[in-house]
Design a protein around this motif. Structure first.
Motif, PDB file in Angstrom:
ATOM      1  N   UNK A 128      25.534 -42.368  49.428  1.00 21.40           N
ATOM      2  CA  UNK A 128      25.825 -43.074  48.185  1.00 21.40           C
ATOM      3  C   UNK A 128      24.783 -42.759  47.112  1.00 21.40           C
ATOM      4  N   UNK A 129      23.534 -42.687  47.505  1.00 21.84           N
ATOM      5  CA  UNK A 129      22.466 -42.364  46.544  1.00 21.84           C
ATOM      6  C   UNK A 129      22.695 -40.998  45.928  1.00 21.84           C
ATOM      7  N   UNK A 130      23.059 -40.042  46.767  1.00 21.24           N
ATOM      8  CA  UNK A 130      23.304 -38.687  46.270  1.00 21.24           C
ATOM      9  C   UNK A 130      24.472 -38.669  45.284  1.00 21.24           C
ATOM     10  N   UNK A 131      25.568 -39.360  45.641  1.00 18.63           N
ATOM     11  CA  UNK A 131      26.745 -39.380  44.772  1.00 18.63           C
ATOM     12  C   UNK A 131      26.451 -40.067  43.441  1.00 18.63           C
ATOM     13  N   UNK A 132      25.701 -41.160  43.488  1.00 24.85           N
ATOM     14  CA  UNK A 132      25.372 -41.884  42.254  1.00 24.85           C
ATOM     15  C   UNK A 132      24.524 -41.023  41.324  1.00 24.85           C
ATOM     16  N   UNK A 133      23.476 -40.408  41.872  1.00 21.50           N
ATOM     17  CA  UNK A 133      22.573 -39.601  41.043  1.00 21.50           C
ATOM     18  C   UNK A 133      23.237 -38.307  40.571  1.00 21.50           C
ATOM     19  N   UNK A 140      18.585 -45.045  34.541  1.00 25.95           N
ATOM     20  CA  UNK A 140      17.255 -45.594  34.783  1.00 25.95           C
ATOM     21  C   UNK A 140      17.121 -46.031  36.235  1.00 25.95           C
ATOM     22  N   UNK A 141      15.888 -46.281  36.637  1.00 24.46           N
ATOM     23  CA  UNK A 141      15.642 -46.729  37.999  1.00 24.46           C
ATOM     24  C   UNK A 141      16.322 -48.074  38.251  1.00 24.46           C
ATOM     25  N   UNK A 142      16.310 -48.939  37.239  1.00 27.19           N
ATOM     26  CA  UNK A 142      16.958 -50.240  37.375  1.00 27.19           C
ATOM     27  C   UNK A 142      18.467 -50.081  37.550  1.00 27.19           C
ATOM     28  N   UNK A 143      19.075 -49.210  36.759  1.00 23.40           N
ATOM     29  CA  UNK A 143      20.514 -48.971  36.870  1.00 23.40           C
ATOM     30  C   UNK A 143      20.884 -48.418  38.247  1.00 23.40           C
TER      31      UNK A 143
END
Length: 265
Positions: A128-133, A140-143
């Motif tokens: 999920x992290x890879x897909x989001x980025x 932003x880090x918060x987003x």
């Protein structure tokens, strides 16, 4: 505290056999099953390692209440939890072997696992992290934290060990005293001791004990980096050439019971 505690049912799950008869036959045949597992990420090879791996496990073979099993999958948002399935299947095998009827709150349960569900969660979080980025490289880090949390919060709270007690107990109809043990490689021994004390203290007449493990790439990498995994896939504990351990997936369950209760039934 004078109660005699005896074993009245066993339920093994392993690469050499599922169920006590098949498991014992596998031991006598001295035929360990080991596979070379290859892990790929995005079509690229990452790692390969040896694993004593079950090849024919299917949760639907154990006469589990299908409606309760379906409700569990719905709760877990249809994510496969192999750790939970192993605990359920091993428990059912042991209960069937003991012929113990669960008809009151005198039947307890102790489950043991080193880190249930963590490998599946890590794979989900990384993907999920890879897909989001990949989609939003300028966020932003918060987003990023907010979006990842919105997609993972249910899964991470499902890692709390009491949830495994809840699901297994609900499916098998166990309503007595329960406990989850997480004490690394000694978890199973502590679980047996805890269950025995529950019986001797008069809290339970019988206790189901179940433990499971389904080691994945992350656990392999941890042990490999510590220099504790056998690269050749061979465990040689009494040899000068010993070079580490080899994981195996599976589980085991036993039913321990007050001796007089077991004899009377």
């Amino acid at each position: 505290m004078d109660s005699r505690v005896v074993i009245t049912g066993v339920g093994p799950l392993s690469s050499i056999g599922i169920g006590k008869d098949s498991f014992w036959k596998g031991i006598l045949n001295k035929n360990p099953v080991i596979n070379k597992v290859k892990v790929a990420v995005g079509g690229e090879n990452w790692e390969s390692y040896y694993l004593h791996q079950m090849s024919d496990f299917d949760i639907n073979r154990y006469n589990i209440n299908k409606n309760l099993l379906k409700e569990t999958y719905v709760w877990k948002e249809c994510e496969n939890s192999i750790d939970l399935e192993y605990l359920i299947a091993a428990s059912k095998l042991a209960l069937d072997d003991s012929k113990l009827e669960i008809d009151d709150n005198s039947i307890g349960m102790v489950l043991a696992h080193e880190n249930p569900g963590i490998d599946q969660f890590l794979e989900k979080a990384f993907s999920l992290s890879y897909e989001i980025l990949k989609k939003k490289q300028d966020m932003s880090k918060k987003q990023f934290f907010q979006e990842l949390y919105s997609k993972c919060h249910k899964s991470v709270y499902d890692l709390q060990t009491f949830m495994f007690l809840f699901h297994v107990g609900r499916i098998l109809g166990i309503h007595g005293s329960t406990l989850f043990v997480n004490n690394a490689c000694a978890s199973g021994l502590y679980a047996i001791e805890a269950a025995s004390l529950m019986i001797k203290a008069g809290h339970c007449k019988a206790v189901l004990i179940a433990a499971a493990d389904c080691p994945d790439i992350f656990k392999y990498l941890w042990f490999k980096n510590l220099g504790l995994y056998a690269k050749d896939g061979k465990i040689k504990p009494f040899s000068e050439e010993a070079n580490g351990i080899v994981f195996g997936d599976g589980g085991a369950a036993i039913v321990v019971e007050d001796f007089d209760h077991a004899v009377n039934r």
